[in-house]
Design a protein around this motif. Structure first.
Motif, short mmCIF file in Angstrom:
data_model
loop_
_atom_site.label_atom_id
_atom_site.label_comp_id
_atom_site.label_asym_id
_atom_site.label_seq_id
_atom_site.Cartn_x
_atom_site.Cartn_y
_atom_site.Cartn_z
N PRO A 197 39.79 21.72 44.50
CA PRO A 197 39.59 20.53 45.96
C PRO A 197 38.87 19.56 45.79
O PRO A 197 38.36 19.38 44.77
CB PRO A 197 39.18 21.09 46.91
N ALA A 198 39.30 18.26 46.21
CA ALA A 198 38.78 17.09 46.24
C ALA A 198 39.37 16.68 44.26
O ALA A 198 38.71 15.46 43.65
CB ALA A 198 36.31 17.15 45.29
N ASP A 199 39.85 17.04 43.58
CA ASP A 199 41.01 16.64 42.36
C ASP A 199 41.57 15.04 42.93
O ASP A 199 42.22 15.70 43.98
CB ASP A 199 41.67 17.72 41.81
N VAL B 100 46.61 11.19 44.37
CA VAL B 100 46.76 12.14 45.19
C VAL B 100 45.55 12.62 45.37
O VAL B 100 44.70 12.39 44.08
CB VAL B 100 47.60 13.19 45.48
N ARG B 101 44.74 13.02 46.64
CA ARG B 101 43.40 13.69 46.47
C ARG B 101 44.03 14.99 46.84
O ARG B 101 44.47 14.81 47.77
CB ARG B 101 42.21 13.23 46.86
N VAL B 102 43.50 16.18 45.93
CA VAL B 102 43.56 17.55 46.38
C VAL B 102 42.88 17.43 47.82
O VAL B 102 41.45 17.61 47.42
CB VAL B 102 44.14 18.71 45.36
N GLN C 277 47.76 20.95 50.24
CA GLN C 277 47.25 20.37 51.04
C GLN C 277 46.58 18.60 49.78
O GLN C 277 45.40 19.20 49.41
CB GLN C 277 46.19 20.15 52.69
N ILE C 278 47.29 17.74 50.19
CA ILE C 278 46.86 16.39 49.76
C ILE C 278 46.85 15.44 50.32
O ILE C 278 47.17 15.40 51.26
CB ILE C 278 47.70 16.34 48.29
#
Length: 106
Positions: free
Chosen positions: A11-13, A23-25, A34-35
Motif C-alpha cells: 500500500p502507498a507504492d 497508479v498508487r496501490v 485496490q489501486i
C-alpha cells in the motif's frame, strides 16, 4: 502488475503499469488489490479500481469494481456515459481474455 512496478507491491507504492499508466496501490487484501489512477493514466486520475479474486463452482473468477470520488462531465451526459460504458466493457473484456490465457498457460 507489469510495467515498472516491483514484483511485490505494498500500500502507498506508486508505479507505472504497462503502457505508462501511473497508479498508487491503495489496499491489498487476502483476495483483493485496490489501486487508484494518477495524473497521466489513460483513464484519468482519481479512478479507484478493485480487483477481487473469487472461487465459484470450482472456477476462479476475477471481479472488477471501479468508481470515482467526484462526478465527471461524462457522467452527466447520456450519450457520453453510454460510450464510456461500452469502451470500458471492451477494455475489461480484453483484459479478462488476456488473464484467462495467461492463467491457462501458467
Amino acid at each position: 502488475m507489469r510495467g515498472d512496478c516491483p514484483a511485490v507491491v505494498r500500500p502507498a507504492d506508486e508505479c507505472d503499469l504497462l503502457g505508462g499508466n501511473p497508479v498508487r496501490v491503495e489496499a491489498i487484501g487476502y483476495d483483493s488489490l485496490q489501486i487508484a489512477t494518477l495524473p497521466g493514466h489513460d483513464l484519468g486520475d482519481g479512478m479507484h479500481i478493485r480487483f477481487t479474486f473469487a472461487r465459484a463452482l470450482g472456477l476462479h473468477c476475477l471481479v472488477v469494481s471501479a468508481w470515482q470520488d467526484r462526478p465527471t462531465p461524462c457522467s452527466e451526459r447520456t450519450l457520453c456515459s453510454a460510450a464510456s460504458r461500452t469502451g470500458a466493457w471492451v477494455l475489461w473484456r480484453v483484459l479478462a481474455e488476456t488473464l484467462s490465457i495467461s492463467a491457462y498457460v501458467a
